[in-house]
Design a protein around this motif. Structure first.
Motif, short mmCIF file in Angstrom:
data_model
loop_
_atom_site.label_atom_id
_atom_site.label_comp_id
_atom_site.label_asym_id
_atom_site.label_seq_id
_atom_site.Cartn_x
_atom_site.Cartn_y
_atom_site.Cartn_z
N THR A 1 37.24 -15.81 13.56
CA THR A 1 38.31 -16.32 12.81
C THR A 1 39.15 -15.00 12.52
N LEU A 2 38.75 -13.83 12.16
CA LEU A 2 39.72 -12.70 12.06
C LEU A 2 40.56 -12.50 13.45
N ILE A 3 39.85 -12.53 14.55
CA ILE A 3 40.44 -12.29 15.59
C ILE A 3 41.73 -13.42 15.81
N GLY A 4 41.53 -14.66 15.67
CA GLY A 4 42.53 -15.63 15.62
C GLY A 4 43.56 -15.32 14.64
N LEU A 5 43.34 -14.69 13.65
CA LEU A 5 44.57 -14.21 12.57
C LEU A 5 45.31 -13.13 13.20
N ILE A 6 44.70 -12.38 13.66
CA ILE A 6 45.39 -10.93 14.55
C ILE A 6 46.26 -11.67 15.57
N MET A 7 45.62 -12.41 16.29
CA MET A 7 46.66 -13.13 17.49
C MET A 7 47.65 -13.62 17.08
N ASN A 8 47.50 -14.39 15.79
CA ASN A 8 48.76 -15.02 15.11
C ASN A 8 49.75 -14.12 14.54
N ILE A 9 49.22 -12.85 14.22
CA ILE A 9 50.19 -11.98 13.78
C ILE A 9 51.05 -11.29 14.81
N PHE A 10 50.39 -11.26 15.98
CA PHE A 10 50.79 -10.77 17.29
C PHE A 10 52.11 -11.63 17.61
N ALA A 11 51.83 -13.04 17.75
CA ALA A 11 52.68 -14.05 18.07
C ALA A 11 53.95 -13.84 16.87
N CYS A 12 53.73 -13.86 15.71
CA CYS A 12 54.63 -13.64 14.67
C CYS A 12 55.63 -12.41 15.26
N SER A 13 55.01 -11.42 15.36
CA SER A 13 55.56 -10.26 15.83
C SER A 13 56.41 -10.07 17.18
N LEU A 14 56.07 -11.09 18.29
CA LEU A 14 57.09 -11.32 19.12
C LEU A 14 58.16 -12.02 18.48
N PHE A 15 58.07 -13.02 17.90
CA PHE A 15 59.11 -13.86 17.46
C PHE A 15 60.11 -13.05 16.38
N ILE A 16 59.53 -11.83 15.77
CA ILE A 16 60.52 -11.15 14.98
C ILE A 16 61.09 -9.93 16.09
N TYR A 17 60.36 -9.56 17.26
CA TYR A 17 61.26 -8.70 17.95
C TYR A 17 62.01 -9.23 18.94
N ALA A 18 62.02 -10.60 19.13
CA ALA A 18 62.97 -11.47 19.85
C ALA A 18 64.17 -11.78 18.98
N ALA A 19 63.95 -12.06 17.74
CA ALA A 19 64.96 -12.18 16.76
C ALA A 19 65.80 -10.87 16.66
N VAL A 20 65.29 -9.81 16.75
CA VAL A 20 66.28 -8.44 16.53
C VAL A 20 66.64 -7.82 17.53
N ASN A 21 65.85 -8.23 18.63
CA ASN A 21 66.26 -7.33 20.09
C ASN A 21 66.59 -8.18 21.09
#
Length: 230
Positions: A33-53
């Motif tokens: 379950t924790l690994i799944g959360l970490i992966m979703n945090i990574f997905a969120c980070s990609l969207f934020i990176y794409a938004a900024v850069n």
């Protein structure tokens, strides 16, 4: 058997060998379950990176984010299977899973909303925020109903459907962009395109927004009838 149940059983048959392997190496449902959360945090980070850069109209990171959302969704199924097959089910594990699932959805939709707003798709971000509200209310109504002793699991737009529709929409948007670029279709008389790649991402989110809220309201109505009969 319902189509949803049939699809679930097919997926279980595919992932069960992997589940047994996880049990053999000592992985617990909470770890998965924790690994799944970490992966979703990574997905969120990609969207934020794409938004900024990222440049407006570049949906490559959106596609990668969608793929990670779908992959993380497999872990959401595997934690339950590890608990069942490995005889590791517990009340705290069920609570831990539910709480981290909510965090995962909040984090992913935050990333999507952030991306859409910064990339100047403000109107589309409203759909993402509405989808977030519906997703949370589907889970809240069920939790509140079960606290009152009412079984409340019905509705079309449950978490697996939300994950698949959102992740697949983002993935297909990225794939389309990879092969066709920022392809747009204009019709005479309109100052705006009637089709652009972002729609491949937004339309599934709009579907989640509508049907998640319908599911939440349907569950609320179910509870009303159940309480009335008591």
């Amino acid at each position: 058997m319902k189509a949803r149940d049939l699809a679930q059983q097919i997926i279980y048959k595919i992932i069960n060998p992997l589940v047994r392997g996880m049990i053999k190496i000592g992985m617990t449902p909470n770890m998965i379950t924790l690994i799944g959360l970490i992966m979703n945090i990574f997905a969120c980070s990609l969207f934020i990176y794409a938004a900024v850069n990222g440049e407006r109209g570049d949906f490559s990171y959106v596609g990668w984010g969608g793929g990670i959302i779908l992959f993380a969704g497999l872990f959401d199924m595997m934690d339950g299977q590890v608990a069942r097959i490995g005889n590791m089910s517990s009340k705290y594990g069920a609570l831990f899973d539910s709480v981290l699932d909510r965090y995962s959805e909040l984090i992913v939709f935050f990333g999507i909303c952030y991306y859409l707003i910064l990339q100047e798709y403000f109107f589309s971000s409203i759909f993402a925020f509405t989808a977030l509200i519906g997703s949370m209310m589907v889970s809240y109504v069920r939790a509140r109903a079960e606290g009152l002793g009412i079984e409340c699991k019905g509705g079309f737009m449950q978490r697996p459907e939300r994950v698949v529709i959102t992740g697949l929409g983002a993935l297909l948007c990225g794939i389309f962009y990879h092969y066709a670029g920022d392809y747009k279709v204009y019709v005479s008389g309109f100052d705006f395109p009637v089709f652009e790649p972002i729609l491949i991402f937004i339309i599934p989110i709009a579907i989640v927004a509508v049907f998640a809220n319908i599911t939440a309201l349907g569950r609320l109505n179910h509870c009303r009838k159940a309480l009335k009969d008591l």
